[in-house]
Design a protein around this motif. Structure first.
Motif, PDB file in Angstrom:
ATOM      1  N   ALA A 310       0.859  -1.361   0.116  1.00 31.07           N
ATOM      2  CA  ALA A 310       0.160  -0.122  -0.031  1.00 31.07           C
ATOM      3  C   ALA A 310       0.750   1.059   0.085  1.00 31.07           C
ATOM      4  O   ALA A 310       0.620   2.229  -0.705  1.00 31.07           O
ATOM      5  N   GLU A 311       1.901   1.241   0.817  1.00 32.82           N
ATOM      6  CA  GLU A 311       2.715   2.467   0.883  1.00 32.82           C
ATOM      7  C   GLU A 311       3.335   2.741  -0.670  1.00 32.82           C
ATOM      8  O   GLU A 311       3.760   3.784  -0.940  1.00 32.82           O
ATOM      9  N   ALA A 312       3.615   1.485  -1.331  1.00 33.84           N
ATOM     10  CA  ALA A 312       4.241   1.829  -2.560  1.00 33.84           C
ATOM     11  C   ALA A 312       3.130   1.953  -3.628  1.00 33.84           C
ATOM     12  O   ALA A 312       3.483   2.051  -4.894  1.00 33.84           O
ATOM     13  N   GLY A 313       1.879   2.228  -3.384  1.00 35.69           N
ATOM     14  CA  GLY A 313       0.822   2.694  -4.124  1.00 35.69           C
ATOM     15  C   GLY A 313       0.073   1.846  -4.559  1.00 35.69           C
ATOM     16  O   GLY A 313      -1.158   2.228  -5.457  1.00 35.69           O
ATOM     17  N   VAL A 314       0.164   0.454  -4.351  1.00 30.96           N
ATOM     18  CA  VAL A 314      -1.069  -0.286  -4.767  1.00 30.96           C
ATOM     19  C   VAL A 314      -1.388  -1.257  -3.440  1.00 30.96           C
ATOM     20  O   VAL A 314      -0.752  -1.949  -2.943  1.00 30.96           O
ATOM     21  N   GLY A 315      -2.764  -1.484  -3.453  1.00 26.71           N
ATOM     22  CA  GLY A 315      -3.198  -1.878  -2.056  1.00 26.71           C
ATOM     23  C   GLY A 315      -3.513  -3.414  -2.467  1.00 26.71           C
ATOM     24  O   GLY A 315      -3.820  -3.897  -3.616  1.00 26.71           O
ATOM     25  N   SER A 375      -3.268   0.080 -17.665  1.00 34.50           N
ATOM     26  CA  SER A 375      -2.219   0.442 -18.394  1.00 34.50           C
ATOM     27  C   SER A 375      -0.678  -0.206 -17.973  1.00 34.50           C
ATOM     28  O   SER A 375      -0.605  -0.809 -16.919  1.00 34.50           O
ATOM     29  N   ASP A 376       0.154  -0.141 -18.997  1.00 26.20           N
ATOM     30  CA  ASP A 376       1.350  -0.762 -18.678  1.00 26.20           C
ATOM     31  C   ASP A 376       1.989  -0.147 -17.484  1.00 26.20           C
ATOM     32  O   ASP A 376       2.575  -0.700 -16.638  1.00 26.20           O
ATOM     33  N   GLU A 377       1.893   1.081 -17.465  1.00 29.50           N
ATOM     34  CA  GLU A 377       2.336   1.880 -16.179  1.00 29.50           C
ATOM     35  C   GLU A 377       1.723   1.169 -14.879  1.00 29.50           C
ATOM     36  O   GLU A 377       2.388   1.188 -14.038  1.00 29.50           O
ATOM     37  N   SER A 378       0.475   1.049 -14.808  1.00 29.45           N
ATOM     38  CA  SER A 378      -0.136   0.450 -13.493  1.00 29.45           C
ATOM     39  C   SER A 378       0.367  -0.811 -13.180  1.00 29.45           C
ATOM     40  O   SER A 378       0.559  -1.261 -12.192  1.00 29.45           O
ATOM     41  N   LEU A 379       0.669  -1.521 -14.452  1.00 30.78           N
ATOM     42  CA  LEU A 379       1.057  -3.044 -14.233  1.00 30.78           C
ATOM     43  C   LEU A 379       2.451  -2.805 -13.650  1.00 30.78           C
ATOM     44  O   LEU A 379       2.745  -3.691 -12.649  1.00 30.78           O
ATOM     45  N   GLU A 380       3.347  -1.727 -13.933  1.00 29.74           N
ATOM     46  CA  GLU A 380       4.684  -1.510 -13.528  1.00 29.74           C
ATOM     47  C   GLU A 380       4.387  -1.145 -11.927  1.00 29.74           C
ATOM     48  O   GLU A 380       5.347  -1.628 -11.226  1.00 29.74           O
ATOM     49  N   THR A 381       3.485  -0.214 -11.853  1.00 27.17           N
ATOM     50  CA  THR A 381       3.369  -0.033 -10.260  1.00 27.17           C
ATOM     51  C   THR A 381       2.990  -1.013  -9.525  1.00 27.17           C
ATOM     52  O   THR A 381       3.619  -1.390  -8.341  1.00 27.17           O
ATOM     53  N   MET A 382       2.228  -1.947  -9.831  1.00 33.04           N
ATOM     54  CA  MET A 382       1.932  -3.077  -9.230  1.00 33.04           C
ATOM     55  C   MET A 382       3.069  -4.098  -8.981  1.00 33.04           C
ATOM     56  O   MET A 382       3.280  -4.399  -7.703  1.00 33.04           O
ATOM     57  N   ALA A 383       3.820  -4.369  -9.945  1.00 30.14           N
ATOM     58  CA  ALA A 383       5.038  -5.165  -9.668  1.00 30.14           C
ATOM     59  C   ALA A 383       6.152  -4.395  -8.639  1.00 30.14           C
ATOM     60  O   ALA A 383       6.498  -5.268  -7.867  1.00 30.14           O
ATOM     61  N   LYS A 384       6.236  -3.114  -8.508  1.00 33.16           N
ATOM     62  CA  LYS A 384       7.027  -2.429  -7.653  1.00 33.16           C
ATOM     63  C   LYS A 384       6.354  -2.758  -6.232  1.00 33.16           C
ATOM     64  O   LYS A 384       7.150  -2.903  -5.264  1.00 33.16           O
ATOM     65  N   ALA A 385       5.038  -2.523  -5.984  1.00 27.80           N
ATOM     66  CA  ALA A 385       4.550  -2.696  -4.935  1.00 27.80           C
ATOM     67  C   ALA A 385       4.589  -4.393  -4.475  1.00 27.80           C
ATOM     68  O   ALA A 385       4.818  -4.314  -3.336  1.00 27.80           O
ATOM     69  N   ILE A 386       4.564  -5.155  -5.404  1.00 27.74           N
ATOM     70  CA  ILE A 386       4.645  -6.520  -4.956  1.00 27.74           C
ATOM     71  C   ILE A 386       6.260  -6.754  -4.338  1.00 27.74           C
ATOM     72  O   ILE A 386       6.240  -7.424  -3.375  1.00 27.74           O
ATOM     73  N   LYS A 387       7.054  -6.224  -5.227  1.00 25.74           N
ATOM     74  CA  LYS A 387       8.718  -6.355  -4.752  1.00 25.74           C
ATOM     75  C   LYS A 387       8.921  -5.755  -3.338  1.00 25.74           C
ATOM     76  O   LYS A 387       9.397  -6.066  -2.509  1.00 25.74           O
ATOM     77  N   ALA A 388       8.172  -4.491  -3.080  1.00 24.07           N
ATOM     78  CA  ALA A 388       8.303  -3.847  -1.766  1.00 24.07           C
ATOM     79  C   ALA A 388       7.740  -4.702  -0.770  1.00 24.07           C
ATOM     80  O   ALA A 388       8.277  -4.928   0.404  1.00 24.07           O
ATOM     81  N   GLY A 389       6.464  -5.237  -1.215  1.00 23.93           N
ATOM     82  CA  GLY A 389       5.791  -6.261   0.060  1.00 23.93           C
ATOM     83  C   GLY A 389       6.689  -7.303   0.299  1.00 23.93           C
ATOM     84  O   GLY A 389       7.007  -7.643   1.535  1.00 23.93           O
TER      85      GLY A 389
END
Ligand SMILES: Cc1ncc(COP(=O)(O)O)c(C=O)c1O
Length: 393
Positions: A310-315, A375-389
């Motif tokens: 969530a902190e990285a932008g995706v719940g 969007s590709d951007e939102s999928l990348e943000t999701m991937a970053k959030a998963i890595k942060a998690g």
């Protein structure tokens, strides 16, 4: 994620066409509708897609479960083994027939653990109903074997998984009949609706009559003059929904392809992270990729994962907290059981403590939704959030 994401001019035109022709009833008005039956067209398209002989459109996925159970003769006191991780409608449909839901365990596929079924079977057991959660099939070979060994019908709750396959065969086509939900959350949606597929003509006829007050449909005569066959209810689909369905079913293959590509993009961007384990799949090729689930080592790490994501932008959700999809939260079912026992029925207590295997998995499972139009951007943000998690877990 839902089919309304990709509603466009085609659905608008399809609805406008029905309204312009003023033919909203799927039956009746046979002499002045120019042979246009949108619900029938939709049924045929679904039957063709999944390879079944018959399809019957109904008013919801819940109705599809209820009509199917009623038509096969499920009666008060019959026990049906199912999964405690499902939408509450699975057990509501059973309870509405007077039947008793009995919960097996789930495994890390989030679907019924076949190994947990046999010990629940007794002389009252009438069927086994795995639920294909989040668009991915349960272990159908293993569950079918248990059913075969004990001479029990295999049913499915395939409401969340229209379009998914197991070893090349569509979910919903493994038992005598199979239900689909077309509600606003589903990949194919008509607003509200359901579909039942079957190869059994006799059963199809019983369902057809039962979903429409017992009408024995006959286009050559007025609806008011039709014969009756048994008591039924009204679970009809309207032509407006049928018209949307005809468009949506054509979009299904493309939507599934896009979902799979979108999920693959996230997985590729996440890469290999030591200790980060996904939900298991009895058949990974058959899922429709509506969700992405990770199973963490324990509940505390799942909470840390969730906070960092969530902190990285995706719940993301932790599945044990999902109050509509996990039987631990269903006080209403426990109350129903209490009343049924007071009337002498043999009904489990549905205590959370009896669901500890399921709890042990759901408390450490985190889920993300995958969108068709993401969007590709939102999928990348999701991937970053998963890595942060994963780092925080
Ligand atoms: C597993 C499952 N069964 C049944 C249903 C009921 O479908 P509907 O909402 O169309 O009544 C749903 C809906 O979400 C579901 O997920």
């Amino acid at each position: 994620m839902p089919g309304f994401e990709f509603f466009d001019q085609r659905e608008i035109d399809a609805v406008a066409d029905v309204i312009n022709r003023k033919m909203v009833h799927r039956y009746s008005f046979n002499d002045c509708r120019d042979g246009i039956y949108k619900v029938e067209e939709f049924e045929k398209a679904v039957a063709d897609m999944v390879g079944s002989r018959f399809a019957l459109a109904v008013s919801s996925g819940t109705a599809s479960l209820y009509v199917g159970l009623k038509a096969m003769g499920i009666k008060p006191g019959d026990q049906i083994i199912t999964s405690p991780f499902t939408f509450i409608a699975t057990v509501e449909a059973m309870a509405e027939c007077g039947a008793v839901p009995v919960f097996a365990d789930i495994d890390e596929s989030l679907n019924m653990d076949p190994a947990s079924v046999a010990s629940l079977i007794n002389e009252k057991t009438r069927a086994v109903m795995p639920v294909h959660m989040f668009g991915a099939a349960a272990d159908m070979d293993a569950i079918a074997k248990v059913c075969h060994d004990y001479g029990l019908p295999l049913l499915e709750d395939s409401c969340q998984a229209m379009g998914a396959t197991y070893k090349g065969k569509y979910v919903g086509t493994f038992g005598k009949w199979g239900p689909y939900s077309l509600d606003p959350y589903k990949l194919l949606t008509v607003g509200e609706g359901g579909m039942i597929v079957t190869d059994d003509e006799e059963l199809y006829r019983v369902m057809e009559y039962a979903h429409d007050h017992g009408h024995v449909h006959d286009k050559s005569i007025d609806r008011g003059a039709e014969r009756k066959s048994g008591l039924g209810m009204n679970f009809r689909m309207s032509e407006i929904q049928g018209a949307i369905g005809v468009v949506q079913v054509e979009k299904m293959p493309g939507a599934i392809k896009t979902l799979r590509e979108n999920k693959a993009k996230v997985l590729e961007a996440v890469g290999s992270v030591p200790g980060l384990v996904r939900r298991s799949f009895p058949d990974p090729d058959g899922e429709i990729a509506t969700q992405l689930v990770y199973i963490l080592p324990d509940g505390e790490s799942a909470k840390r994962f969730q906070a960092a994501s969530a902190e990285a932008g995706v719940g993301c959700g932790i599945l044990s907290g999902n109050s509509w999809h996990y039987a631990k939260h269903w006080d209403s079912l426990r109350e129903w059981g209490r009343c049924a026992r007071a009337h002498g029925m043999d009904v489990p207590f549905y205590r959370p403590v009896d669901m500890e295997v399921t709890e042990g998995i759901l408390c450490r499972a985190v889920v993300y939704g995958i969108g068709v139009t993401a969007s590709d951007e939102s999928l990348e943000t999701m991937a970053k959030a998963i890595k942060a998690g994963a780092v925080a877990a």
